[in-house]
Every structure is written in C-alpha cells, then in structure tokens.
Enzyme design. Structure first.
Site, short mmCIF file in Angstrom:
data_model
loop_
_atom_site.label_atom_id
_atom_site.label_comp_id
_atom_site.label_asym_id
_atom_site.label_seq_id
_atom_site.Cartn_x
_atom_site.Cartn_y
_atom_site.Cartn_z
N ALA A 26 8.49 4.74 0.73
CA ALA A 26 9.24 3.60 -0.13
C ALA A 26 9.21 3.21 -1.49
CB ALA A 26 8.88 2.77 0.65
N GLU A 81 -1.49 3.57 -6.61
CA GLU A 81 -1.68 4.26 -5.17
C GLU A 81 -3.40 4.02 -5.07
OE1 GLU A 81 0.20 5.80 -2.75
OE2 GLU A 81 -2.01 5.80 -1.96
N GLN A 82 -3.03 3.65 -4.33
CA GLN A 82 -4.88 3.64 -3.46
C GLN A 82 -5.84 5.15 -3.20
OE1 GLN A 82 -6.00 2.38 -0.05
NE2 GLN A 82 -4.49 4.54 1.30
N ARG A 126 6.83 15.40 5.89
CA ARG A 126 6.98 14.35 4.96
C ARG A 126 6.61 14.51 3.03
NH1 ARG A 126 2.35 10.25 3.29
NH2 ARG A 126 3.31 8.79 2.64
N TYR A 152 10.67 18.50 17.50
CA TYR A 152 11.81 19.10 16.00
C TYR A 152 11.23 20.61 15.19
CZ TYR A 152 10.87 15.33 13.25
OH TYR A 152 10.45 14.23 12.49
N ASP A 209 7.23 -0.30 4.90
CA ASP A 209 6.07 -0.96 6.76
C ASP A 209 5.76 -1.71 5.94
OD1 ASP A 209 7.10 1.44 8.04
OD2 ASP A 209 5.48 2.74 8.21
C1 LIG Z 1 -0.62 9.53 5.00
C2 LIG Z 1 0.41 9.31 5.94
C3 LIG Z 1 0.94 10.08 6.77
C4 LIG Z 1 2.51 10.11 7.62
N1 LIG Z 1 2.48 10.41 8.27
C5 LIG Z 1 3.99 10.27 9.15
C6 LIG Z 1 4.75 11.12 9.73
O1 LIG Z 1 4.08 12.67 10.29
N2 LIG Z 1 5.66 11.14 10.42
C7 LIG Z 1 5.74 9.27 10.13
O2 LIG Z 1 7.37 9.88 11.30
N3 LIG Z 1 5.45 9.21 9.54
C8 LIG Z 1 4.54 9.03 8.93
N4 LIG Z 1 3.84 8.31 8.06
C9 LIG Z 1 4.43 6.70 7.92
C10 LIG Z 1 5.81 7.21 7.59
O3 LIG Z 1 5.67 7.95 6.00
C11 LIG Z 1 5.82 5.56 6.96
O4 LIG Z 1 6.38 4.85 8.29
C12 LIG Z 1 7.56 4.99 5.99
O5 LIG Z 1 7.65 6.40 5.55
C13 LIG Z 1 7.65 4.45 5.49
O6 LIG Z 1 6.88 4.37 4.22
P1 LIG Z 1 6.54 3.34 3.27
O7 LIG Z 1 6.15 3.81 1.87
O8 LIG Z 1 6.38 2.33 3.53
O9 LIG Z 1 4.71 3.53 4.03
P2 LIG Z 1 3.36 4.79 3.77
O10 LIG Z 1 4.24 6.07 4.00
O11 LIG Z 1 2.53 4.32 4.50
O12 LIG Z 1 2.75 4.69 2.30
C14 LIG Z 1 2.20 3.51 2.07
C15 LIG Z 1 1.23 3.97 0.41
O13 LIG Z 1 0.65 2.99 -0.11
C16 LIG Z 1 -0.42 3.56 -0.31
N5 LIG Z 1 -1.94 2.51 -0.19
C17 LIG Z 1 -2.40 1.35 1.26
N6 LIG Z 1 -2.78 0.60 0.51
C18 LIG Z 1 -2.79 0.68 -0.67
C19 LIG Z 1 -3.20 -0.20 -1.20
N7 LIG Z 1 -3.62 -1.53 -0.99
N8 LIG Z 1 -3.05 -0.04 -2.20
C20 LIG Z 1 -2.56 0.71 -3.20
N9 LIG Z 1 -1.69 1.97 -2.33
C21 LIG Z 1 -2.11 1.48 -1.39
C22 LIG Z 1 -0.76 3.82 0.80
O14 LIG Z 1 -2.25 5.40 0.68
C23 LIG Z 1 0.47 5.04 0.44
O15 LIG Z 1 0.66 6.52 -0.08
C24 LIG Z 1 2.33 8.41 7.20
C25 LIG Z 1 1.87 7.62 6.68
C26 LIG Z 1 1.35 7.62 5.84
C27 LIG Z 1 -0.11 6.80 5.13
#
Ligand SMILES: Cc1cc2nc3c(=O)[nH]c(=O)nc-3n(C[C@H](O)[C@H](O)[C@H](O)COP(=O)(O)OP(=O)(O)OC[C@H]3O[C@@H](n4cnc5c(N)ncnc54)[C@H](O)[C@@H]3O)c2cc1C
Length: 389
Positions: free
Chosen positions: A14, A33-34, A107, A216, A296
């Site tokens: 996201a 990014e953390q 991913r 898949y 998320d």
């Molecule tokens: C390591 C990992 C593996 C995943 N594997 C899968 C998978 O195999 N299949 C699936 O369906 N979904 C997976 N997901 C979840 C999926 O990517 C998310 O549900 C979806 O893509 C929404 O993405 P998002 O960017 O909101 O959250 P996320 O993909 O969770 O990304 C959040 C990001 O914020 C970073 N972060 C967290 N806390 C902090 C902070 N305090 N300060 C700065 N940065 C921070 C995290 O390191 C991460 O890079 C995974 C997520 C992660 C983090």
C-alpha cells in the site's frame, strides 16, 4: 500543493503504491520503512482486476504480464472427495468483463518491482531503517520521530505500516485485536516436486468443515503457492515468519483428499509458515489533522476474499488522485476517506462472513451460482483510477 512534504510510514504494497501514485501526479513523497532493507518475504498475492487497473495506470502492466500468472481455469473442490463443485474462469473473460486482467503473483516480486519504480523516479524516496514511533503537530507542521532516534518534518503523514500500525495507535490509541480462532498456514512447493495432475485446475479453493485450502501458481508456474486456513485455539501468534511443520499441518488436514495432502507433504520444511489471524473492528474515521491511514493500517481484513493487497492498492491510487485534485491537505484527506472508507470497511465485514461460509461444511454453498467470492460480491467492477474522488 505539489511542493507538499508527504511522508509515508511503511514500504509495503500500500505504501509503495501510494508513493508511486503521488509521484505520477507530480509529488515527491518520502517513504520511511522500519526494515533495514527491503528483502524477499511473503508468498502469493491475488491482484484482481480492481487492483490491476491501478498497477497498469502506474506503469506496472509489463511487470504483471512478466511475473504474474493469469489462471485460465479455477474452481472449488470438495474437501474429502476432491470433486470439482464449481468451475471458475479467470482467463481472458476477466479482461473482457472488467478491462483489466486477474493475476496471482509472488508478493516479493510485486513489492520489489514497485520499489524499483519508486526509486527510479526519485532515488531518495525510500528510507529503510526508519521505524515510526510518534508524531507531533506544531503550527501545521508535523515532526515525525523514529525508533532510531532521528526525526523528519512533513506536512502530511500517511500511515501505511500494516496490520500492527503504530500510526493507527498514535491516532486512535492502542486497540486490542481479537483472535478469530483461525490459523493460516502458507507455503511454496516447487511444481517439479509434485506428481502430474495434482494441480488441476491451476487455481483452486477446497473447502470443508472448519478448514479451507487455497492454492495457485506463481513465478511462471514453477511454484505452487498454498494457504491453508484452519480453526484452532491452542496457539495464537501473529507474524509473517513463524515456522510450521509439515506434520502439524498434515494433522490439520487429516481425512482430506490426497492431492491436498501431497502438496502439504511436498512443502520444503524451511518454507512452511503459520500465523494466527486477529481481527480489528472497522474504524469510523481514518484521519486526524494531517495524518491518515491506508492499507492494512486502516482496514486489516481476514484473507478469505483475497482482497487485502487489492484494497491497499486501491487506497494508494485514490489518495494520489485526491491530492492531485484538491487545493488543501484537509480537502485531499476528506476526498480520500469519503471515496475509500465505506468500501474498505464493507469488504472487511464481507471477509468475516465469507470465513463462516467457507468453513461451514455446507455443500449447498458451493454449487454453481451459489459460491461467494470477490467476483460474486461485485468487487472487481471497481476502477480506482476512474471512480469519483
Ligand atoms: C513480511 C510480510 C509478508 C507478507 N506476506 C503475505 C503473503 O504471503 N500473502 C498475503 O496475502 N499477504 C502477505 N502480506 C500482507 C499483505 O502484503 C498485506 O495484507 C497487503 O498487501 C496490504 O499491504 P500494506 O502495505 O497495507 O501492509 P504490509 O504489506 O503489512 O506493509 C506494511 C509495511 O510497513 C512496515 N512497517 C511496520 N511498522 C512500521 C513502522 N512502525 N514504521 C515504519 N514502517 C513500518 C512493514 O515492515 C511493512 O513493510 C505480508 C505482509 C508482510 C509485511
């Protein structure tokens, strides 16, 4: 507006989509990014047409075609007999119906390519090793504090820091997530390790009482990605890198048809993970002052509709368009939230209902015309690059 300092906490799918969308509209966001580096983590993700529209518009069409899989045939199978109860076509029909294709992709591939695109446009756009700790506002200016002791100033902060968002906690206080009783197992099996005929159709959901199993292909069809969703109460830990054993997963799938058990048995022991699924309540508001949430962090959802990544991708495009169309930060964040919150919260709730449906063990739920999915709910006819913002 184009001079605004926009900070994004979290370089997940996201956060990177939002960064790329903002860049496309002429902004220069910085993503904090953390993690110390952006490495290979995770397994398969679904990019349904509603998300494909975004990635195509952001210059990722070639990446999806090169690294994603377009499953031609999909289906729902009976847990015990392996009978194909519902057939689903995900091939060119998707393109014809929605104007964008349906992909399944690793991913890590999507994440790496998005990050490359963002830093190609601005080499300084992603700053690893910066875990968000807190934010304070003074006379309209934000100061962001990181766990490494440094600070950054910004006009806007977008919290894209995932399911355990610190930005969300900073805005709305700590909330205790509720354990749902579901545990997910995920793994990747080299196709070469499997006997012929086990992976037919190439994209398949199998459902039974208290269990489901989705698999898949990713990486050009060389790997089978699977996610087994089970119900248990003796273990609960949330995280993407917690090891599971083949034996414990086989115990969960006792009595299931042999193809499922063969796939589990073929999982490399170092590549099998589990995580407990926790639920958060939908928020009535994602924004406070010049700080908002996406992905998320805003709307973590159960994975039963396969829409977690897609919703974060949708947010990324809409927040970019909102900033592009608005004359002030307040207006941009209002436009973003009004466009996104009702849909994302609804999908959260539908994902919960789908969990009950898939694990009900009621075969009548899985007959042609009865099967609930992201498509049957109409989610795929949304185009974030074109909806009113
Ligand atoms: C390591 C990992 C593996 C995943 N594997 C899968 C998978 O195999 N299949 C699936 O369906 N979904 C997976 N997901 C979840 C999926 O990517 C998310 O549900 C979806 O893509 C929404 O993405 P998002 O960017 O909101 O959250 P996320 O993909 O969770 O990304 C959040 C990001 O914020 C970073 N972060 C967290 N806390 C902090 C902070 N305090 N300060 C700065 N940065 C921070 C995290 O390191 C991460 O890079 C995974 C997520 C992660 C983090």
């Amino acid at each position: 507006m184009r001079q605004l300092k926009i900070a994004i906490a979290g370089a997940g799918i996201a956060g990177l989509t939002a960064a790329r969308a903002l860049q496309t509209f002429g902004f220069r966001p910085i993503v904090y990014e953390q993690a110390a580096s952006l490495g290979e983590v995770g397994a398969g993700l679904t990019v349904s047409p509603n998300a494909t529209h975004v990635l195509n518009a952001l210059g990722m069409e070639g990446v999806l075609e090169r690294l994603g899989m377009r499953p031609n045939r999909g289906g729902v199978k009976h847990w015990q007999t392996g009978e194909l109860m519902v057939e689903i076509s995900r091939g060119n029909e998707m393109l014809e119906k929605y104007g964008a294709a349906y992909y399944q992709i690793h991913r890590a591939d999507l994440h790496r390519e998005l990050a490359d695109l963002v830093v190609t446009t601005d080499p300084d756009a992603i700053r690893p090793g910066h875990a968000f700790r807190s934010v304070e506002e003074h006379n309209g200016a934000l100061t962001i504090h990181f766990e490494n002791g440094t600070t950054a100033s910004a006009d806007v902060l977008i919290g894209a820091d995932g399911v355990r968002s610190r930005v969300r906690a900073a805005l709305f206080g700590e909330q205790t997530p509720r354990f749902t009783g579901y545990v997910a197992y995920r793994g990747l099996v080299p196709m070469a390790n499997l006997p012929d005929g086990v992976v037919d159709p190439t994209s398949c959901l199998s459902t039974g009482p208290g269990r489901s199993f989705t698999r898949y292909l990713v990486r050009g069809g060389t790997l089978v990605n699977f996610v087994g969703l089970t119900e248990r109460d003796d273990w609960r830990e949330e995280g993407w890198s917690i090891r599971a054993t083949v034996e414990e997963m086989l115990r969960e799938y006792e009595g299931w048809y042999e193809d499922v058990r063969t796939i589990i048995r073929s999982a490399p022991p170092e590549g099998l993970f589990k995580w407990a699924l926790f639920d958060r309540e939908p928020l009535p508001n994602w924004t406070r002052g010049a700080v908002t949430l996406i992905g998320d962090a805003a709307h973590p959802m159960l994975p039963f509709l396969g829409q977690g990544a897609a919703m974060g991708i949708e947010d990324g495009m809409v927040i970019g368009r909102a900033f592009s169309a608005a004359d002030s930060i307040g207006e941009a964040l209002r436009r973003y939230q009004e466009a996104r919150l009702p849909r994302a919260n609804w999908v959260m709730l539908e994902s919960r209902k789908t969990a009950l449906n898939y694990h009900s063990g009621r075969e009548e739920n899985f007959r042609p015309g009865k099967h609930v999915s992201a498509e049957s709910l109409g989610l795929m006819s949304y185009n974030p690059a074109a909806v009113p913002v």
